[in-house]
Write a protein that holds these residues in place. Structure first.
Motif, PDB file in Angstrom:
ATOM      1  N   LEU A 132     113.652  70.890  61.524  1.00  0.00           N
ATOM      2  CA  LEU A 132     112.594  70.086  60.880  1.00  0.00           C
ATOM      3  C   LEU A 132     112.360  68.749  61.597  1.00  0.00           C
ATOM      4  CD1 LEU A 132     110.660  69.554  58.432  1.00  0.00           C
ATOM      5  CD2 LEU A 132     112.601  68.419  57.354  1.00  0.00           C
ATOM      6  N   ASP A 133     113.396  67.916  61.537  1.00  0.00           N
ATOM      7  CA  ASP A 133     113.251  66.525  61.988  1.00  0.00           C
ATOM      8  C   ASP A 133     113.102  66.476  63.512  1.00  0.00           C
ATOM      9  OD1 ASP A 133     113.637  65.355  59.376  1.00  0.00           O
ATOM     10  OD2 ASP A 133     115.744  65.895  59.552  1.00  0.00           O
ATOM     11  N   SER A 135     117.587  73.237  58.826  1.00  0.00           N
ATOM     12  CA  SER A 135     117.679  71.773  58.864  1.00  0.00           C
ATOM     13  C   SER A 135     118.997  71.274  58.301  1.00  0.00           C
ATOM     14  CB  SER A 135     116.532  71.157  58.053  1.00  0.00           C
ATOM     15  OG  SER A 135     116.684  69.747  57.995  1.00  0.00           O
ATOM     16  N   LYS A 195     125.443  71.381  62.091  1.00  0.00           N
ATOM     17  CA  LYS A 195     125.278  71.504  63.536  1.00  0.00           C
ATOM     18  C   LYS A 195     126.262  70.542  64.213  1.00  0.00           C
ATOM     19  CE  LYS A 195     120.383  72.162  62.564  1.00  0.00           C
ATOM     20  NZ  LYS A 195     119.008  71.611  62.636  1.00  0.00           N
TER      21      LYS A 195
END
Ligand code: BG6
Ligand code: MG
Ligand code: MG
Length: 220
Positions: free
Chosen positions: A9-10, A115, A146
């Motif tokens: 997303l970001d 995300s 992550k």
């Protein structure tokens, strides 16, 4: 064709990577541990608490903070971040993204979000993109953020697609590592200095052309 596309997303769908940086920078300044954009590359894709830990590690004062002190700082960062994203709307979707989502749909390719953010579902709603997504992985869905593969493997499992039939798209080194260790085809957006591990790298989201990604996926 791959059977699924899994999007970060970001920094991929919208430029909230910049807002995360500005919010961390404000907090970091306040606690006397200034950070710059170069250091910020190490925060991209990293969940909230792990990001705070990385910033605190930079500090030389030495005192170890309690969990509740850390929670207070992380919450304050999120308040700064929420102010910055308050006025996000569909005009903030990055170039190329909605066309890519449309091409996925036309080809009956499944779509998931991968995300690290707790704010991901709310941001997708503000962008009016939620309807494209067959499954959303946000911070609440994974134990290990992550660069662990769990974010991407969780999405693939929910979609019922084998990892080697998934394309993952990321702007963060930690995210590319996550995609690669999940056994997926990694597409990265940004600078080769941070993202050399990607299977296919482009400079900006406008270059996320469906046909180009498919061509590189086919040659893997
Ligand atoms: C990731 C961002 O998507 O989400 C990180 O790349 C951010 O910069 C992380 O720290 C966690 O976000 P949130 O919204 O849960 O604080
Ligand atoms: Mg990102
Ligand atoms: Mg992300």
């Amino acid at each position: 064709y791959p059977k699924a596309f899994i999007y970060d997303l970001d920094g991929i769908i919208t430029d909230t990577a910049e807002f995360h940086f500005l919010a961390w920078q404000k907090l970091a300044d306040e606690i006397g541990i200034p950070i710059d954009r170069k250091f910020n590359e190490q925060l991209k894709g990293i969940n909230r608490m792990d990001s705070l830990d990385r910033i605190l590690k930079l500090g030389t004062s030495g005192r170890v903070l309690s969990d509740s002190e850390k929670m207070t700082l992380a919450t304050r960062k999120n308040e700064y971040y929420l102010e910055l994203i308050e006025s996000i709307n569909p005009s903030h979707i990055l170039p190329g993204i909605e066309l890519l989502l449309q091409k996925n749909k036309q080809q009956h390719i499944k779509i998931a979000l991968g995300s690290a953010s707790n704010n991901a579902p709310a941001i997708l709603d503000k962008l009016q993109l939620t309807g494209y997504f067959d499954y959303i992985v946000d911070a609440s869905k994974v134990k290990k953020g992550k660069p662990d593969p769990e974010t991407f493997t969780t999405a693939a499992a929910a979609l019922g697609v084998a990892p080697d039939e998934c394309v993952g798209i990321e702007d963060a080194a930690a995210g590319v590592e996550s995609i690669n260790s999940a056994g997926m085809f990694s597409v990265a957006v940004g600078d080769v200095h941070h993202l050399a591990a990607a299977d296919y790298l482009v400079e900006d989201t406008a270059q996320l052309i469906f046909e180009d990604i498919i061509a590189h996926y086919g040659k893997r």
